[in-house]
Design a protein around this motif. Structure first.
Motif, PDB file in Angstrom:
ATOM      1  N   LEU A   1       0.828  -1.202   0.000  1.00 12.02           N
ATOM      2  CA  LEU A   1       0.000   0.000   0.000  1.00 12.02           C
ATOM      3  C   LEU A   1       0.866   1.257   0.000  1.00 12.02           C
ATOM      4  CD1 LEU A   1      -2.911   1.260   0.396  1.00 12.02           C
ATOM      5  CD2 LEU A   1      -2.341   1.269   2.826  1.00 12.02           C
ATOM      6  N   GLY A   2       1.793   1.345   0.940  1.00 15.70           N
ATOM      7  CA  GLY A   2       2.645   2.526   1.046  1.00 15.70           C
ATOM      8  C   GLY A   2       3.524   2.744  -0.170  1.00 15.70           C
ATOM      9  N   MET A   3       4.076   1.669  -0.685  1.00 17.53           N
ATOM     10  CA  MET A   3       4.949   1.788  -1.854  1.00 17.53           C
ATOM     11  C   MET A   3       4.162   2.192  -3.100  1.00 17.53           C
ATOM     12  SD  MET A   3       8.131   1.238  -1.023  1.00 17.53           S
ATOM     13  CE  MET A   3       8.884   0.950  -2.624  1.00 17.53           C
ATOM     14  N   GLU A   4       3.066   1.491  -3.372  1.00 17.33           N
ATOM     15  CA  GLU A   4       2.336   1.729  -4.617  1.00 17.33           C
ATOM     16  C   GLU A   4       1.548   3.032  -4.619  1.00 17.33           C
ATOM     17  OE1 GLU A   4       0.080  -1.859  -5.273  1.00 17.33           O
ATOM     18  OE2 GLU A   4       1.831  -2.904  -6.102  1.00 17.33           O
ATOM     19  N   LYS A   5       0.964   3.395  -3.488  1.00 13.68           N
ATOM     20  CA  LYS A   5       0.087   4.569  -3.445  1.00 13.68           C
ATOM     21  C   LYS A   5       0.804   5.861  -3.073  1.00 13.68           C
ATOM     22  CE  LYS A   5      -3.904   2.507  -4.207  1.00 13.68           C
ATOM     23  NZ  LYS A   5      -4.726   2.804  -5.371  1.00 13.68           N
ATOM     24  N   LEU A   6       1.921   5.761  -2.328  1.00 16.96           N
ATOM     25  CA  LEU A   6       2.556   6.980  -1.822  1.00 16.96           C
ATOM     26  C   LEU A   6       4.014   7.134  -2.234  1.00 16.96           C
ATOM     27  CD1 LEU A   6       1.052   6.873   1.783  1.00 16.96           C
ATOM     28  CD2 LEU A   6       0.308   8.294  -0.144  1.00 16.96           C
ATOM     29  N   ILE A   7       4.828   6.138  -1.970  1.00 20.42           N
ATOM     30  CA  ILE A   7       6.271   6.310  -2.174  1.00 20.42           C
ATOM     31  C   ILE A   7       6.648   6.327  -3.648  1.00 20.42           C
ATOM     32  CG2 ILE A   7       8.546   5.297  -1.754  1.00 20.42           C
ATOM     33  CD1 ILE A   7       7.434   4.325   0.979  1.00 20.42           C
ATOM     34  N   LEU A   8       6.299   5.305  -4.390  1.00 18.81           N
ATOM     35  CA  LEU A   8       6.725   5.246  -5.793  1.00 18.81           C
ATOM     36  C   LEU A   8       6.190   6.407  -6.636  1.00 18.81           C
ATOM     37  CD1 LEU A   8       6.656   1.406  -6.411  1.00 18.81           C
ATOM     38  CD2 LEU A   8       8.661   2.885  -6.126  1.00 18.81           C
ATOM     39  N   PRO A   9       4.940   6.834  -6.456  1.00 17.99           N
ATOM     40  CA  PRO A   9       4.472   7.959  -7.275  1.00 17.99           C
ATOM     41  C   PRO A   9       5.210   9.277  -7.010  1.00 17.99           C
ATOM     42  CG  PRO A   9       2.601   6.760  -6.372  1.00 17.99           C
ATOM     43  CD  PRO A   9       3.834   6.222  -5.689  1.00 17.99           C
ATOM     44  N   GLU A  10       5.790   9.448  -5.824  1.00 20.99           N
ATOM     45  CA  GLU A  10       6.400  10.731  -5.468  1.00 20.99           C
ATOM     46  C   GLU A  10       7.904  10.664  -5.210  1.00 20.99           C
ATOM     47  OE1 GLU A  10       5.010  13.633  -5.728  1.00 20.99           O
ATOM     48  OE2 GLU A  10       3.042  12.802  -6.203  1.00 20.99           O
ATOM     49  N   LEU A  11       8.501   9.491  -5.289  1.00 20.58           N
ATOM     50  CA  LEU A  11       9.905   9.324  -4.914  1.00 20.58           C
ATOM     51  C   LEU A  11      10.841  10.253  -5.682  1.00 20.58           C
ATOM     52  CD1 LEU A  11      11.952   7.821  -3.160  1.00 20.58           C
ATOM     53  CD2 LEU A  11      12.007   6.022  -4.909  1.00 20.58           C
ATOM     54  N   VAL A  12      10.740  10.279  -6.985  1.00 15.88           N
ATOM     55  CA  VAL A  12      11.632  11.114  -7.803  1.00 15.88           C
ATOM     56  C   VAL A  12      11.413  12.592  -7.461  1.00 15.88           C
ATOM     57  CG1 VAL A  12      12.157  11.885 -10.157  1.00 15.88           C
ATOM     58  CG2 VAL A  12      11.866   9.435  -9.662  1.00 15.88           C
ATOM     59  N   HIS A  13      10.157  12.998  -7.367  1.00 10.96           N
ATOM     60  CA  HIS A  13       9.856  14.404  -7.062  1.00 10.96           C
ATOM     61  C   HIS A  13      10.438  14.804  -5.703  1.00 10.96           C
ATOM     62  CE1 HIS A  13       7.688  18.155  -6.724  1.00 10.96           C
ATOM     63  NE2 HIS A  13       7.196  17.751  -5.557  1.00 10.96           N
ATOM     64  N   LEU A  14      10.266  13.976  -4.686  1.00 12.71           N
ATOM     65  CA  LEU A  14      10.756  14.311  -3.354  1.00 12.71           C
ATOM     66  C   LEU A  14      12.282  14.378  -3.318  1.00 12.71           C
ATOM     67  CD1 LEU A  14       8.274  12.212  -1.216  1.00 12.71           C
ATOM     68  CD2 LEU A  14       8.324  14.705  -1.451  1.00 12.71           C
ATOM     69  N   VAL A  15      12.941  13.451  -3.999  1.00  8.94           N
ATOM     70  CA  VAL A  15      14.409  13.472  -4.038  1.00  8.94           C
ATOM     71  C   VAL A  15      14.899  14.735  -4.734  1.00  8.94           C
ATOM     72  CG1 VAL A  15      16.439  12.323  -5.023  1.00  8.94           C
ATOM     73  CG2 VAL A  15      14.726  10.991  -3.785  1.00  8.94           C
ATOM     74  N   LYS A  16      14.224  15.109  -5.820  1.00  8.33           N
ATOM     75  CA  LYS A  16      14.618  16.346  -6.524  1.00  8.33           C
ATOM     76  C   LYS A  16      14.421  17.575  -5.626  1.00  8.33           C
ATOM     77  CE  LYS A  16      13.945  15.047 -11.333  1.00  8.33           C
ATOM     78  NZ  LYS A  16      13.182  15.308 -12.567  1.00  8.33           N
ATOM     79  N   GLN A  17      13.377  17.568  -4.814  1.00  5.06           N
ATOM     80  CA  GLN A  17      13.098  18.700  -3.940  1.00  5.06           C
ATOM     81  C   GLN A  17      14.217  18.941  -2.931  1.00  5.06           C
ATOM     82  OE1 GLN A  17      10.086  20.882  -3.600  1.00  5.06           O
ATOM     83  NE2 GLN A  17      10.336  20.290  -5.737  1.00  5.06           N
ATOM     84  N   ILE A  18      14.848  17.879  -2.454  1.00  4.89           N
ATOM     85  CA  ILE A  18      15.877  18.063  -1.424  1.00  4.89           C
ATOM     86  C   ILE A  18      17.277  18.126  -2.004  1.00  4.89           C
ATOM     87  CG2 ILE A  18      14.487  17.099   0.433  1.00  4.89           C
ATOM     88  CD1 ILE A  18      16.043  14.496   0.162  1.00  4.89           C
ATOM     89  N   SER A  19      17.404  17.931  -3.302  1.00  2.57           N
ATOM     90  CA  SER A  19      18.738  17.966  -3.930  1.00  2.57           C
ATOM     91  C   SER A  19      19.173  19.391  -4.190  1.00  2.57           C
ATOM     92  CB  SER A  19      18.721  17.202  -5.256  1.00  2.57           C
ATOM     93  OG  SER A  19      18.435  15.852  -5.009  1.00  2.57           O
TER      94      SER A  19
END
Length: 166
Positions: free
Chosen positions: A148-166
């Motif tokens: 649930l967490g991976m498919e609905k929350l983490i994977l859809p936003e992972l790239v965006h969140l990493v870019k935000q903190i880079s």
């Protein structure tokens, strides 16, 4: 209504670490850790580090501190130890380290969990945030919760969140 995550115009691979927090699991019985790795790889990310550690706050914090020094890793996904049992200490250990928290992650995770398992979802202390320029996620240890967490929350936003903190 189905919402779409931030569009990624280019395919970006995020380098991840997967940590299972458990007093009883081994690599052969760690279905949730294996599932996280499979889902990351299927979404074209990499798993640079994987380990099972005991549910001890000192071990959890030491592992997080060590991973924060690894320049290959952009994201760390923990699973296990997020409940309220006496041995569930992942949340307690991580929340002391997080420099910024993403309250929405835990709120959305519990909301989605509530839709699947009802009021028992309130016992989850899933959390996410930033530590030393790395995005950190902490999920419960059950495979259903991980999916649930991976498919609905983490994977859809992972790239965006990493870019935000880079």
């Amino acid at each position: 209504m189905e919402f779409q995550p931030h569009p990624n115009t280019e395919e970006v691979s995020v380098s991840c670490a997967v940590i299972t927090v458990s007093d009883t699991r081994s690599p052969d019985t760690d279905k949730s850790g294996q599932l996280i790795k499979e889902l990351l790889l299927a979404d074209h990310h990499t798993v640079e580090f994987y380990q099972i550690i005991k549910d001890e706050p000192g071990e959890i914090q030491a592992q997080m501190t060590a991973l924060s020094q690894d320049t290959r890793i952009n994201a760390v996904i923990f699973n296990g130890g997020t409940g309220i049992a006496p041995r569930d200490t992942t949340y307690d250990a991580l929340e002391k380290l997080l420099e910024k928290t993403l309250p929405g992650f835990g709120e959305l995770f519990r909301f989605l969990s509530y839709q699947e398992i009802g009021s028992r979802a309130m016992a989850s202390r899933a959390v996410a945030g930033v530590y030393q320029n790395k995005i950190i996620f902490s999920l419960p240890g059950s495979s259903n919760a991980v999916r649930l967490g991976m498919e609905k929350l983490i994977l859809p936003e992972l790239v965006h969140l990493v870019k935000q903190i880079s």
